[in-house]
Enzyme design. Structure first.
Site, PDB file in Angstrom:
ATOM      1  N   LYS A 129       0.820  -1.217   0.000  1.00 47.80           N
ATOM      2  CA  LYS A 129       0.000   0.000   0.000  1.00 47.80           C
ATOM      3  C   LYS A 129       0.853   1.267   0.000  1.00 47.80           C
ATOM      4  O   LYS A 129       0.525   2.241  -0.655  1.00 47.80           O
ATOM      5  CB  LYS A 129      -0.881  -0.003   1.263  1.00 47.80           C
ATOM      6  CG  LYS A 129      -2.354  -0.041   0.927  1.00 47.80           C
ATOM      7  CD  LYS A 129      -3.228   0.178   2.141  1.00 47.80           C
ATOM      8  CE  LYS A 129      -2.972  -0.823   3.248  1.00 47.80           C
ATOM      9  NZ  LYS A 129      -3.781  -0.631   4.439  1.00 47.80           N
ATOM     10  N   TRP A 131       4.441   1.324  -0.564  1.00 47.62           N
ATOM     11  CA  TRP A 131       5.494   1.334  -1.579  1.00 47.62           C
ATOM     12  C   TRP A 131       4.932   1.558  -2.982  1.00 47.62           C
ATOM     13  O   TRP A 131       5.622   2.053  -3.866  1.00 47.62           O
ATOM     14  CB  TRP A 131       6.360   0.073  -1.479  1.00 47.62           C
ATOM     15  CG  TRP A 131       7.325   0.232  -0.339  1.00 47.62           C
ATOM     16  CD1 TRP A 131       7.288  -0.397   0.861  1.00 47.62           C
ATOM     17  CD2 TRP A 131       8.421   1.159  -0.284  1.00 47.62           C
ATOM     18  NE1 TRP A 131       8.297   0.066   1.677  1.00 47.62           N
ATOM     19  CE2 TRP A 131       9.003   1.023   0.996  1.00 47.62           C
ATOM     20  CE3 TRP A 131       8.963   2.087  -1.155  1.00 47.62           C
ATOM     21  CZ2 TRP A 131      10.101   1.776   1.404  1.00 47.62           C
ATOM     22  CZ3 TRP A 131      10.061   2.843  -0.754  1.00 47.62           C
ATOM     23  CH2 TRP A 131      10.617   2.683   0.503  1.00 47.62           C
ATOM     24  N   LEU A 262      16.028   2.137  10.643  1.00 44.53           N
ATOM     25  CA  LEU A 262      14.582   2.320  10.772  1.00 44.53           C
ATOM     26  C   LEU A 262      14.104   1.356  11.858  1.00 44.53           C
ATOM     27  O   LEU A 262      14.327   0.143  11.775  1.00 44.53           O
ATOM     28  CB  LEU A 262      13.900   1.992   9.431  1.00 44.53           C
ATOM     29  CG  LEU A 262      12.386   1.811   9.458  1.00 44.53           C
ATOM     30  CD1 LEU A 262      11.684   3.077   9.904  1.00 44.53           C
ATOM     31  CD2 LEU A 262      11.883   1.391   8.079  1.00 44.53           C
ATOM     32  N   VAL A 264      10.853   0.715  14.870  1.00 45.79           N
ATOM     33  CA  VAL A 264       9.638   1.079  15.606  1.00 45.79           C
ATOM     34  C   VAL A 264       9.564   0.145  16.816  1.00 45.79           C
ATOM     35  O   VAL A 264       9.769  -1.074  16.689  1.00 45.79           O
ATOM     36  CB  VAL A 264       8.380   0.915  14.703  1.00 45.79           C
ATOM     37  CG1 VAL A 264       7.103   0.984  15.524  1.00 45.79           C
ATOM     38  CG2 VAL A 264       8.370   1.981  13.606  1.00 45.79           C
ATOM     39  N   SER A 270       3.052  -2.524  13.239  1.00 49.08           N
ATOM     40  CA  SER A 270       1.901  -2.748  12.343  1.00 49.08           C
ATOM     41  C   SER A 270       0.862  -1.642  12.429  1.00 49.08           C
ATOM     42  O   SER A 270      -0.318  -1.877  12.228  1.00 49.08           O
ATOM     43  CB  SER A 270       1.235  -4.102  12.628  1.00 49.08           C
ATOM     44  OG  SER A 270       2.184  -5.117  12.507  1.00 49.08           O
ATOM     45  N   LEU A 273       3.408   3.171  11.139  1.00 50.84           N
ATOM     46  CA  LEU A 273       4.288   4.262  11.565  1.00 50.84           C
ATOM     47  C   LEU A 273       5.527   4.340  10.654  1.00 50.84           C
ATOM     48  O   LEU A 273       6.054   5.431  10.399  1.00 50.84           O
ATOM     49  CB  LEU A 273       4.716   4.013  13.021  1.00 50.84           C
ATOM     50  CG  LEU A 273       5.081   5.215  13.872  1.00 50.84           C
ATOM     51  CD1 LEU A 273       4.002   6.280  13.835  1.00 50.84           C
ATOM     52  CD2 LEU A 273       5.347   4.776  15.315  1.00 50.84           C
ATOM     53  N   ALA A 274       5.965   3.169  10.159  1.00 51.69           N
ATOM     54  CA  ALA A 274       7.168   3.150   9.313  1.00 51.69           C
ATOM     55  C   ALA A 274       6.996   4.035   8.075  1.00 51.69           C
ATOM     56  O   ALA A 274       7.892   4.851   7.777  1.00 51.69           O
ATOM     57  CB  ALA A 274       7.516   1.708   8.918  1.00 51.69           C
ATOM     58  N   LEU A 564      26.221  -0.267   6.785  1.00 45.54           N
ATOM     59  CA  LEU A 564      26.530  -0.633   8.176  1.00 45.54           C
ATOM     60  C   LEU A 564      25.308  -1.158   8.915  1.00 45.54           C
ATOM     61  O   LEU A 564      24.205  -0.753   8.638  1.00 45.54           O
ATOM     62  CB  LEU A 564      27.080   0.594   8.899  1.00 45.54           C
ATOM     63  CG  LEU A 564      28.382   1.142   8.298  1.00 45.54           C
ATOM     64  CD1 LEU A 564      28.735   2.458   8.959  1.00 45.54           C
ATOM     65  CD2 LEU A 564      29.517   0.145   8.449  1.00 45.54           C
TER      66      LEU A 564
HETATM   67  S1  MYA Z   1      16.302  -1.939   7.332  1.00 43.63           S
HETATM   68  C1  MYA Z   1      16.024  -2.338   9.011  1.00 43.63           C
HETATM   69  C2  MYA Z   1      14.574  -2.243   9.349  1.00 43.63           C
HETATM   70  N1  MYA Z   1      14.366  -2.394  10.760  1.00 43.63           N
HETATM   71  C3  MYA Z   1      14.021  -3.548  11.370  1.00 43.63           C
HETATM   72  O1  MYA Z   1      13.857  -4.565  10.728  1.00 43.63           O
HETATM   73  C4  MYA Z   1      13.916  -3.474  12.873  1.00 43.63           C
HETATM   74  C5  MYA Z   1      12.783  -4.295  13.417  1.00 43.63           C
HETATM   75  N2  MYA Z   1      11.540  -3.926  12.773  1.00 43.63           N
HETATM   76  C6  MYA Z   1      10.893  -2.754  12.967  1.00 43.63           C
HETATM   77  O2  MYA Z   1      11.326  -1.868  13.711  1.00 43.63           O
HETATM   78  C7  MYA Z   1       9.594  -2.557  12.205  1.00 43.63           C
HETATM   79  O3  MYA Z   1       9.087  -3.812  11.833  1.00 43.63           O
HETATM   80  C8  MYA Z   1       9.782  -1.672  10.935  1.00 43.63           C
HETATM   81  C9  MYA Z   1       8.454  -1.627  10.161  1.00 43.63           C
HETATM   82  C10 MYA Z   1      10.148  -0.263  11.351  1.00 43.63           C
HETATM   83  C11 MYA Z   1      10.841  -2.223   9.990  1.00 43.63           C
HETATM   84  N3  MYA Z   1      12.079  -0.957   4.956  1.00 43.63           N
HETATM   85  O4  MYA Z   1       4.745   0.701  10.355  1.00 43.63           O
HETATM   86  P1  MYA Z   1       4.306  -0.510   9.614  1.00 43.63           P
HETATM   87  C12 MYA Z   1       6.991  -1.377   5.044  1.00 43.63           C
HETATM   88  C13 MYA Z   1      11.143  -0.282   4.260  1.00 43.63           C
HETATM   89  O5  MYA Z   1       2.910  -0.935   9.862  1.00 43.63           O
HETATM   90  P2  MYA Z   1       6.114  -2.047  11.186  1.00 43.63           P
HETATM   91  C14 MYA Z   1      16.516  -0.218   7.337  1.00 43.63           C
HETATM   92  O6  MYA Z   1      16.710   0.385   8.334  1.00 43.63           O
HETATM   93  C15 MYA Z   1       6.032  -2.507   4.747  1.00 43.63           C
HETATM   94  O7  MYA Z   1       6.369  -3.128   3.522  1.00 43.63           O
HETATM   95  N4  MYA Z   1       9.822  -0.500   4.387  1.00 43.63           N
HETATM   96  O8  MYA Z   1       5.300  -1.725   9.839  1.00 43.63           O
HETATM   97  C16 MYA Z   1      16.414   0.478   5.992  1.00 43.63           C
HETATM   98  C17 MYA Z   1       4.720  -1.783   4.716  1.00 43.63           C
HETATM   99  O9  MYA Z   1       4.583  -1.052   3.511  1.00 43.63           O
HETATM  100  P3  MYA Z   1       3.704  -1.682   2.327  1.00 43.63           P
HETATM  101  C18 MYA Z   1       9.447  -1.434   5.271  1.00 43.63           C
HETATM  102  O10 MYA Z   1       6.465  -3.470  11.154  1.00 43.63           O
HETATM  103  C19 MYA Z   1      15.091   1.205   5.920  1.00 43.63           C
HETATM  104  C20 MYA Z   1       4.884  -0.736   5.820  1.00 43.63           C
HETATM  105  O11 MYA Z   1       6.328  -0.571   5.994  1.00 43.63           O
HETATM  106  C21 MYA Z   1      10.350  -2.154   6.032  1.00 43.63           C
HETATM  107  O12 MYA Z   1       5.443  -1.539  12.386  1.00 43.63           O
HETATM  108  C22 MYA Z   1      14.802   1.784   4.570  1.00 43.63           C
HETATM  109  C23 MYA Z   1       4.301  -1.221   7.122  1.00 43.63           C
HETATM  110  O13 MYA Z   1       4.509  -0.226   8.065  1.00 43.63           O
HETATM  111  C24 MYA Z   1      11.722  -1.900   5.832  1.00 43.63           C
HETATM  112  N5  MYA Z   1      12.673  -2.553   6.499  1.00 43.63           N
HETATM  113  O14 MYA Z   1       7.455  -1.196  11.001  1.00 43.63           O
HETATM  114  C25 MYA Z   1      13.527   2.558   4.542  1.00 43.63           C
HETATM  115  N6  MYA Z   1       9.685  -3.005   6.817  1.00 43.63           N
HETATM  116  O15 MYA Z   1       2.294  -1.737   2.844  1.00 43.63           O
HETATM  117  C26 MYA Z   1      13.179   3.087   3.174  1.00 43.63           C
HETATM  118  C27 MYA Z   1       8.390  -2.822   6.570  1.00 43.63           C
HETATM  119  O16 MYA Z   1       3.869  -0.751   1.171  1.00 43.63           O
HETATM  120  C28 MYA Z   1      13.948   4.315   2.822  1.00 43.63           C
HETATM  121  N7  MYA Z   1       8.238  -1.882   5.624  1.00 43.63           N
HETATM  122  O17 MYA Z   1       4.266  -3.043   2.035  1.00 43.63           O
HETATM  123  C29 MYA Z   1      13.500   4.896   1.511  1.00 43.63           C
HETATM  124  C30 MYA Z   1      14.299   6.131   1.106  1.00 43.63           C
HETATM  125  C31 MYA Z   1      13.893   7.342   1.900  1.00 43.63           C
HETATM  126  C32 MYA Z   1      14.789   8.568   1.651  1.00 43.63           C
HETATM  127  C33 MYA Z   1      14.621   9.115   0.264  1.00 43.63           C
HETATM  128  C34 MYA Z   1      15.495  10.408   0.076  1.00 43.63           C
HETATM  129  C35 MYA Z   1      15.477  10.839  -1.282  1.00 43.63           C
END
Ligand code: MYA
Length: 564
Positions: A129, A131, A262, A264, A270, A273-274, A564
Site C-alpha cells: 500500500k 510502496w 529504521l 519502531v 503494524s 508508523l514506518a 553498516l
Molecule cells: S532496514 C532495518 C529495518 N528495521 C528492522 O527490521 C527493525 C525491526 N523492525 C521494525 O522496527 C519494524 O518492523 C519496521 C516496520 C520499522 C521495519 N524498509 O509501520 P508498519 C513497510 C522499508 O505498519 P512495522 C533499514 O533500516 C512494509 O512493507 N519498508 O510496519 C532500511 C509496509 O509497507 P507496504 C518497510 O512493522 C530502511 C509498511 O512498511 C520495512 O510496524 C529503509 C508497514 O509499516 C523496511 N525494512 O514497522 C527505509 N519493513 O504496505 C526506506 C516494513 O507498502 C527508505 N516496511 O508493504 C527509503 C528512502 C527514503 C529517503 C529518500 C530520500 C530521497
C-alpha cells in the site's frame, strides 16, 4: 486514538526494561495509514492478530531445533519443491543426494536461524500500500533500459514545508548525536527493538560508539536523524536515519542519502508508523536538494536492485529470493556451538571441528600494519581505483576515507590488548611495500555484536563484518585469469580473520558482494540464511550482479556498497 492504543502507550511509559518476544503486543489495533497527501486516517481493525505466518519449511525447522541430524521431513520438503520446480528426474529429487547436499552445505547452520540477523524476506510479494505510492520500480515491472530518476527533482519551495502529522500522543524529535544522552536513547531503542533473526534468538546490538561513527560521516545533517517520542514522557519509540554519500551507479554519479536504522518499538508495530518515518526523512532529505537514496533490508520490498538467487535459502525459506547473502566464518567454535549458532556435523567431533577452524596467532602478510593518518591519501587512491570494478559503489573524499577507516579505531590513549582498543568499532590494515613504502593493499572490518536472547550463559555474540578492501593486484593484467587476485584476497582476508580471532570475535561475516565470492569458500566461510536486499530510491537501473551474474558482470561484482 483508541483506548487500547493508549493502553499500549501507557505500557511503554511503564516499560523500564526489555521487550522480549513474549512481551510483544499481539492485540489487534486500529491501523494508522499514511495517505498520499500525508493525512493519517484510522482504518478498520483487522480481526486477526498480526502474527508472522510461518512457512512449512520454517515449521519443520522449528521442530528440529536442537537436533543434529538432517530431518526426514526437511529432506522430503526439499525433494518436493525441487520436483515441483524442475521436474521429477533431476538429481536433487533423489533423497540421498539431497541429504548429502544439505550436509555439505552446512544446512543445519541455516535451519537454526542463527544467521538471519539481517532478517529474512518474509513478506509475500502482494500488495504494498505504501510502496506502491513511492518512486521505486514496482514489482513485476519490466526493467527500463535507461538509467535515471523516476521522479524529477523539486525546487525547495515545492517540497512540503511542514513535518508529516503523527498520531496523537506522539511527537517528532530530531536527535542530537553529539549528545551522549541522546545516542544512548537510540542505542536503548535499537538494542531492544531492532533486527532479529526469525527465531528471535539473536538481535543486533549496535554500540553507542558505533552509532556515533555511523551517523556522523563528513557533511552529516542533524535533521536526518529523526525520532518519534511519546509526548507525555518523551520516551523515544521510533527512529530513522540518513547520512549523505556520493554514489556511482554504472556511469552516473550523484549525491544521495543512505537510510538506515529504521526502527519502531515492538509495541507499536503494524500501525503504519514506518511509512510516516520514511516520508518524513524523505522530506528532510529533499529539503537539502537530494532526491535519491540507497538502503538495504532483509524484507523483500519493491524492488531490489540486486538480482541474486541463492539456492540454499530458496529451499529453506520456501521461495525464490532476490538478494545478497550472508556468509559466516566461525572463529570461537565452542561458544558458537553452545549458543546454537552452529552445530557439530554428524561426521565430526567438537575437538576435530575446533582443529579445522583453528587459526594461527599472527597475521602472515609481510608489510601488514594498522592504517595511520599518513596513509589516508594512498588508501583513498587505491580504494577509488579498485571500486571501479563494481557496477555500483560509493565515491569517497579524503575526509570520508579518514572517517570510514580511521575515526572508529577506538580510544588511542588507553591501553589496548589483543588487537582491540576500548571503544573500537572499525579495524583497518594496510600492506606497505618494503622498498618503496607504497601501499599495495588494505582491508577493513567492523564490529557489530548481537544480543543472544535468553541464553543462560552467553549474552553477546561478538561478530566482525567484512567492510571495504582493495588490492593493486587487481590492476595487473591477467590477474583474474591466473588467479593472482583471488590468492591475494585470500591472503588479505585470511589475515583479517586472524586479527579478528585475536581480537576475540566469535564469528566473521561477509556478504556475497564485491569480490567476496572468490574467497569465501577457501577461507572456510559457510552459507547463512541472512538475506540482504539492496534498494535504490528514485533511481532506475537494470539489475546488478549479486550472487549470480547479471548482464555479463560476474557474481558479486554488481554491488560495491557495504552498508553498516
Ligand atoms: S532496514 C532495518 C529495518 N528495521 C528492522 O527490521 C527493525 C525491526 N523492525 C521494525 O522496527 C519494524 O518492523 C519496521 C516496520 C520499522 C521495519 N524498509 O509501520 P508498519 C513497510 C522499508 O505498519 P512495522 C533499514 O533500516 C512494509 O512493507 N519498508 O510496519 C532500511 C509496509 O509497507 P507496504 C518497510 O512493522 C530502511 C509498511 O512498511 C520495512 O510496524 C529503509 C508497514 O509499516 C523496511 N525494512 O514497522 C527505509 N519493513 O504496505 C526506506 C516494513 O507498502 C527508505 N516496511 O508493504 C527509503 C528512502 C527514503 C529517503 C529518500 C530520500 C530521497
Amino acid at each position: 486514538m483508541s483506548s487500547s492504543s493508549q493502553k499500549q502507550i501507557q505500557e511503554i511509559i511503564d516499560t523500564t526494561q526489555g521487550s522480549d518476544p513474549e512481551d510483544r503486543c499481539s492485540t489487534p489495533e486500529p491501523e494508522v495509514d499514511h495517505e498520499q497527501d500525508g493525512a493519517i486516517t484510522p482504518q478498520a481493525s483487522s480481526s486477526k492478530p498480526k502474527k508472522k505466518k510461518k512457512s512449512k519449511a520454517a515449521k519443520v525447522l522449528n521442530a528440529v531445533r536442537g537436533k543434529n541430524e538432517i530431518p526426514q521431513e526437511l529432506i522430503s520438503h526439499v525433494v518436493d519443491r525441487v520436483a515441483a520446480e524442475h521436474g521429477p528426474n533431476t538429481p536433487a529429487t533423489n533423497e540421498e543426494n539431497v541429504r548429502q547436499a544439505l550436509e555439505q552445505m552446512k544446512i543445519m547452520d541455516v535451519i537454526k536461524g542463527k544467521s538471519g540477523i539481517a532478517g529474512r524476506g518474509k513478506k509475500a510479494m502482494g500488495e504494498h500500500k505504501f510502496w506502491a505510492t513511492q518512486p521505486v520500480p514496482q514489482l513485476g515491472a519490466s526493467p527500463d533500459a535507461d538509467d535515471g530518476f523516476i521522479e524529477p527533482n523539486k525546487s525547495r519551495e515545492e517540497v512540503r514545508q511542514d513535518a508529516y502529522p503523527l498520531p496523537k500522543d506522539f511527537e517528532w524529535s530530531i536527535l542530537d548525536i553529539n549528545d551522549s544522552k541522546q545516542i544512548k536513547e537510540v542505542y536503548d531503542l535499537l538494542s531492544l527493538n531492532y533486527v532479529e533473526d526469525d527465531e528471535a534468538a539473536f538481535r543486533f546490538q549496535y554500540s553507542a560508539e558505533f552509532l556515533e561513527w555511523a551517523l556522523k560521516p563528513p557533511g552529516y545533517l542533524k535533521d536526518w536523524h529523526i525520532g518519534v517520542r511519546v509526548s507525555s514522557n518523551k520516551k523515544l519509540v521510533a527512529f530513522i536515519s540518513g547520512v549523505p554519500l556520493t554514489l556511482r551507479v554504472r556511469g552516473n554519479v550523484f549525491r544521495a542519502c543512505e537510510i538506515n536504522y529504521l526502527c519502531v518499538h515492538k509495541k507499536l508495530r503494524s500501525k503504519r508508523l514506518a511509512p510516516v518515518l520514511i516520508k518524513e526523512v524523505t522530506r528532510q532529505v529533499n529539503l537539502t536538494g537530494i532526491f535519491q537514496a540507497i538502503y538495504t533490508a532483509g524484507v523483500v520490498l519493491p524492488t531490489p536492485v540486486s538480482t541474486c538467487r541463492y539456492v540454499i535459502s530458496m529451499y529453506v525459506s520456501g521461495g525464490a529470493q532476490e538478494s545478497i547473502s550472508y556468509f559466516h566464518r566461525s572463529l570461537n567454535i565452542p561458544k558458537l556451538v553452545d549458543v546454537k549458532f552452529t552445530y557439530v556435523p554428524r561426521s565430526m567431533t567438537l575437538a576435530r571441528m575446533i582443529r579445522v577452524y583453528k587459526m594461527v596467532a599472527k597475521p602472515q602478510l609481510s608489510g601488514l600494519r594498522e592504517m595511520e593518518e599518513k596513509d589516508v591519501s594512498d588508501v583513498a587512491d587505491l580504494f577509488t581505483r579498485y571500486m571501479q570494478r563494481f557496477s555500483m559503489g560509493p565515491i569517497m573524499t579524503l575526509d570520508e576515507v579518514r572517517h570510514q577507516f580511521l575515526s572508529g579505531r577506538g580510544r588511542m590513549d588507553e591501553p589496548s590488548e589483543h588487537y582491540r582498543r576500548p571503544g573500537q568499532v572499525v579495524w583497518t590494515y594496510v600492506v606497505e611495500e618494503a622498498n618503496t613504502g607504497r601501499i599495495t593493499d588494505f582491508f577493513s572490518f567492523y564490529s557489530l555484536p548481537s544480543t543472544i536472547i535468553n541464553h543462560p550463559k552467553h549474552g553477546l555474540l561478538e561478530a566482525a563484518y567484512l567492510f571495504y578492501y582493495a588490492s593493486d593486484a587487481a590492476f595487473v593484467e591477467g590477474s583474474e585469469v591466473d588467479n593472482n587476485l583471488k590468492k591475494r584476497l585470500e591472503a588479505l582476508v585470511g589475515d583479517a580473520l586472524i586479527i579478528a580471532n585475536q581480537a576475540k570475535f566469535d564469528v566473521f561475516n561477509a556478504l556475497t558482494l564485491m569480490d567476496n565470492c572468490s574467497f569465501l569458500e577457501s577461507l572456510k566461510f559457510g552459507a547463512g540464511d541472512g538475506l540482504l536486499n539492496f534498494y535504490l530510491y528514485n533511481w532506475r537501473t537494470a539489475p546488478l550482479a549479486g550472487v549470480s551474474a547479471a548482464d555479463g558482470v560476474a557474481p558479486g561484482k554488481g554491488v560495491g556498497v557495504v552498508m553498516l
